[in-house]
Design an enzyme around this catalytic site. Structure first.
Site, mmCIF file in Angstrom:
data_model
loop_
_atom_site.group_PDB
_atom_site.id
_atom_site.type_symbol
_atom_site.label_atom_id
_atom_site.label_comp_id
_atom_site.label_asym_id
_atom_site.label_seq_id
_atom_site.Cartn_x
_atom_site.Cartn_y
_atom_site.Cartn_z
ATOM 1 N N CYS A 109 0.826 -1.176 -0.057
ATOM 2 C CA CYS A 109 0.051 -0.119 -0.121
ATOM 3 C C CYS A 109 0.921 1.277 -0.120
ATOM 4 O O CYS A 109 1.734 1.399 0.867
ATOM 5 C CB CYS A 109 -1.102 -0.046 1.027
ATOM 6 S SG CYS A 109 -1.849 1.484 1.514
ATOM 7 N N GLY A 141 -4.585 -1.810 -14.807
ATOM 8 C CA GLY A 141 -5.152 -1.278 -15.945
ATOM 9 C C GLY A 141 -5.917 -2.386 -16.804
ATOM 10 O O GLY A 141 -6.098 -2.052 -18.002
#
Ligand code: RRO
Length: 315
Positions: free
Chosen positions: A133, A247
């Site tokens: 993260c 993506g």
């Protein structure tokens, strides 16, 4: 071809009905998808990362659009593991797909405690360790950019669970293969890659960062070629299966990752544009198999031809 193509995939100890999962943080705990399609169509759901205790996340603004992408700085907002088990898991169990909680600890011991808490719970297929993260001051990339820390977190979790372990890697490193090998040595069964790239936008009128936290994590089509490259590189460097992320918005994107060497993929940011993106990706993969006479999608993993084979060797 007789009959529908076989989309099922095997990633070490983890078997999925098809290779399309949701990416952590992009559909909460699965309920958000249900109005749009039957979650049973998916290979699996990866939840928003869970911490031991609930977290409110960062102050807004925590999202910003970028060319072909998105910056986020959510800051790990989540209900905490106990509320997840009480309030979220019952719905997920009824979905009829693989449920993969993502877990996040600020310390090695917190990761281990989370793994122990989820170990004997029915209906969980695997754990994804979020050591990447970009939006927390403790834990997160602090672990994921350092091979020793990644090995220690993975080994600590390995010691507390029999569930398959997926380690989610950060792209914000000099050489992803070093961290990947450390995760494998620590006992990871599968690697997922990549989490978001560090990024920043600045409001030039106010001369301030757009995100309250300054920088955040970049996702979406803007990062896809970099993620495909890293997947291709890692597939040749580690002996364990990979899940490609970055993506992916449709079957062609998913196939790029599969041909590069990923056994499965996660659809993330695209879900914010089209909530049905993951389900459409599954349907599109089946269609591709039919058009190309592929009986088992799994046979395509890593099957990209080398550029040199086509007479375009590197200068
Ligand atoms: O919550 C977040 O800010 C966040 C997480 Br946990 C993560 O793993 N990746 C990301 O881009 N944002």
């Amino acid at each position: 071809m007789s009959g529908p193509p076989d989309l099922s995939v095997t990633l070490g100890p983890l078997k999925l009905r098809n290779p399309v999962l949701t990416a952590s943080g992009t559909c909460g705990y699965g309920e958000e998808l249900a109005p749009y399609f039957d979650p049973a169509l998916l290979g699996g759901i990866v939840t928003k990362s869970l911490s031991l205790h609930p977290r409110e996340g960062n102050r807004p603004p925590r999202l910003a659009e970028t060319p072909s992408g998105m910056l986020n700085s959510i800051g790990l907002q989540n209900v905490g593991v106990e509320a997840f088990l009480r309030e979220k898991l019952p719905f997920l169990e009824r979905c009829g797909t693989a449920i993969i909680p993502s877990i996040f600890g600020a310390t090695v011991e917190e990761f281990a405690e989370l793994a122990a808490r989820l170990d004997d719970v029915a209906g969980i297929a695997a754990l994804e360790l979020n050591v990447s993260c970009p939006n927390t001051s403790r834990g997160g990339t602090e672990f994921g950019v350092d091979p020793d820390s990644t090995r220690r977190v993975t080994a600590a979790v390995r010691g507390r669970t029999r569930l398959p372990i997926i380690v989610k890697l950060s792209p914000n490193v000099t050489d992803i293969t070093i961290v990947a090998r450390a995760a494998a040595e620590g006992g990871a069964d599968v690697l997922s890659l990549v989490n978001t790239f560090f990024g920043m936008r600045i409001d030039v009128e106010r001369r301030r960062p757009i995100l309250s936290s300054g920088s955040g994590g970049l996702s979406g089509p803007a990062i896809r070629p970099m993620a495909v490259h890293l997947t291709h590189r890692l597939a040749r460097a580690v002996p364990i299966p990979l899940i490609g992320i970055g993506g992916i918005g449709g079957p062609e994107d998913a196939l790029e990752f599969i041909l590069a060497g990923a056994s499965a993929v996660q659809v993330g940011t695209a879900t914010f544009v089209d909530p049905r993106a993951a389900a459409k990706t599954v349907a599109g993969l089946a269609d591709y198999c039919r058009r190309h006479d592929v009986t088992r999608l799994q046979d395509l993993v890593g099957k990209v031809h080398r550029a040199e084979d086509e007479g375009c060797a590197k200068p």
